[in-house]
Design an enzyme around this catalytic site. Structure first.
Site, PDB file in Angstrom:
ATOM      1  N   ILE A  14       0.839  -1.197   0.000  1.00  0.00           N
ATOM      2  CA  ILE A  14       0.000   0.000   0.000  1.00  0.00           C
ATOM      3  C   ILE A  14       0.880   1.256   0.000  1.00  0.00           C
ATOM      4  CG2 ILE A  14      -1.632   1.329   1.400  1.00  0.00           C
ATOM      5  CD1 ILE A  14      -2.780  -1.377   2.389  1.00  0.00           C
ATOM      6  N   ASN A  82       2.066   4.851   7.455  1.00  0.00           N
ATOM      7  CA  ASN A  82       1.548   3.644   6.806  1.00  0.00           C
ATOM      8  C   ASN A  82       2.240   2.365   7.270  1.00  0.00           C
ATOM      9  OD1 ASN A  82       0.472   2.000   4.320  1.00  0.00           O
ATOM     10  ND2 ASN A  82       2.705   1.872   4.180  1.00  0.00           N
ATOM     11  N   ALA A  83       3.483   2.463   7.753  1.00  0.00           N
ATOM     12  CA  ALA A  83       4.236   1.241   8.094  1.00  0.00           C
ATOM     13  C   ALA A  83       3.461   0.409   9.105  1.00  0.00           C
ATOM     14  CB  ALA A  83       5.606   1.601   8.660  1.00  0.00           C
ATOM     15  N   GLY A  84       3.429  -0.875   8.875  1.00  0.00           N
ATOM     16  CA  GLY A  84       2.708  -1.738   9.814  1.00  0.00           C
ATOM     17  C   GLY A  84       3.090  -3.189   9.607  1.00  0.00           C
ATOM     18  N   GLN A 144      -5.916 -11.423  16.575  1.00  0.00           N
ATOM     19  CA  GLN A 144      -5.216 -10.147  16.357  1.00  0.00           C
ATOM     20  C   GLN A 144      -5.400  -9.178  17.525  1.00  0.00           C
ATOM     21  OE1 GLN A 144      -6.342  -8.427  12.505  1.00  0.00           O
ATOM     22  NE2 GLN A 144      -4.530  -9.367  11.611  1.00  0.00           N
ATOM     23  N   TYR A 147      -2.752  -6.449  16.989  1.00  0.00           N
ATOM     24  CA  TYR A 147      -2.975  -5.600  15.807  1.00  0.00           C
ATOM     25  C   TYR A 147      -4.240  -4.754  15.971  1.00  0.00           C
ATOM     26  CZ  TYR A 147      -3.367  -4.615  10.735  1.00  0.00           C
ATOM     27  OH  TYR A 147      -3.468  -4.004   9.499  1.00  0.00           O
ATOM     28  N   TYR A 179      -9.343  -5.682   3.380  1.00  0.00           N
ATOM     29  CA  TYR A 179      -8.282  -6.581   2.931  1.00  0.00           C
ATOM     30  C   TYR A 179      -7.799  -6.173   1.539  1.00  0.00           C
ATOM     31  CZ  TYR A 179      -9.027  -9.411   7.010  1.00  0.00           C
ATOM     32  OH  TYR A 179      -9.098  -9.831   8.317  1.00  0.00           O
ATOM     33  N   ILE A 180      -6.514  -5.830   1.474  1.00  0.00           N
ATOM     34  CA  ILE A 180      -5.908  -5.323   0.248  1.00  0.00           C
ATOM     35  C   ILE A 180      -4.870  -6.330  -0.225  1.00  0.00           C
ATOM     36  CG2 ILE A 180      -4.692  -3.357  -0.786  1.00  0.00           C
ATOM     37  CD1 ILE A 180      -7.432  -2.604   0.480  1.00  0.00           C
TER      38      ILE A 180
END
Ligand code: NDP
Length: 240
Positions: A14, A82-84, A144, A147, A179-180
């Site tokens: 992404i 955005n980092a994850g 999760q 998360y 979900y990407i």
């Protein structure tokens, strides 16, 4: 030269789509990454966007990394957190390290980065921050707790910082992707992914470019009346 934009985790998935969309729109983009030098090198060759390696979970490393970006490109006016990462498992199997790494990388990173750029944004009277959350931070998700807690915290962080920035021309918004189709989702076992897709109203995974278009909209000069919002880009999944 356009406004300077820093995208964390901007070299893959992404983040890559966001970096490219911003560059194509005329921004001067810096893409951060964590440790995958090969992917970062290939990304920079493909796109012409410089990549900056630093760990977003490490406060001191972030301050030094942002200082390098500022010295190379100028003050950061657009920040995309955005980092994850994911470290999925049920709580009775989860180690403290799996909990802590996800909280630090997905949530503490937003503090580390925002802290590094906010004073400059306040002085200049302009800033755009977009935090990439998750539909699973809104609804929770089996396996999760780390998360979902981090992403849920990110949505609260967004609304609090939006209130602090509003009078200074700084907007802070979140995007909650569903979900990407990226490496992160490709690591989900196929039988689990099949069940997930069956629950997405539009019946497919999203594309990274579909998240990037949302970011582009929110960081624009004419989006100054939108702050503290969460844009759901998840094929309608947030309704279930
Ligand atoms: P990817 O795994 O494809 O890419 C992750 C990026 O983050 C890489 O550039 C990686 O760098 C970077 N990164 C990871 N850890 C660190 C760190 N400690 N410091 C600096 N950079 C780091 O992820 P996605 O593109 O799938 O996800 C991007 C964001 O979107 C994440 O926040 C994720 O939670 C969120 N999201 C994703 C969804 C999806 O379906 N894919 C759904 C909902 C939200 P490196 O290459 O060096 O490892």
């Amino acid at each position: 030269m356009g406004r300077v934009a820093l995208v964390t985790g901007g070299t893959r998935g992404i983040g890559e789509a966001i970096s490219v969309a911003l560059k194509d729109a005329g921004y001067s983009v810096a893409a951060n990454y964590g440790g995958n030098d090969d992917a970062a090198r290939q990304f920079s060759q493909r796109t012409g966007i410089p990549a900056y390696r630093f760990d977003v979970s490490d406060f001191e490393a972030v301050q030094a990394g942002v200082a390098r970006v500022v010295s190379d490109l100028g003050p950061v006016e657009v920040l995309v957190n955005n980092a994850g990462i994911t470290r999925d498992t049920t709580i009775h199997r989860m180690t403290f390290e799996q909990w802590d790494e996800v909280i630090r990388t997905n949530l503490t990173s937003c503090f580390n980065l925002s802290r590094a750029v906010i004073e400059g944004m306040r002085e200049r009277g302009f800033g755009r921050i977009v935090n990439i959350g998750s539909v699973n931070g809104q609804a929770g998700q089996y396996g999760q707790v780390n998360y979902a807690a981090a992403k849920s915290g990110l949505h609260g962080f967004t609304k609090a910082l939006a209130q602090e920035g509003a009078a200074k021309g700084i907007t802070v918004n979140a995007i909650a992707p569903g979900y990407i189709d990226t490496d992160m989702v490709r690591s989900v076992p196929p039988n689990v992914l099949e069940k997930i897709v069956a629950r997405i109203p539009v019946g497919r995974l999203g594309k990274a470019e579909e998240i990037a278009r949302g970011v582009l909209f929110l960081v624009g000069d004419d989006a100054g009346f939108i702050t503290g919002s969460t844009l759901s880009i998840n094929g309608g999944q947030h309704m279930y």
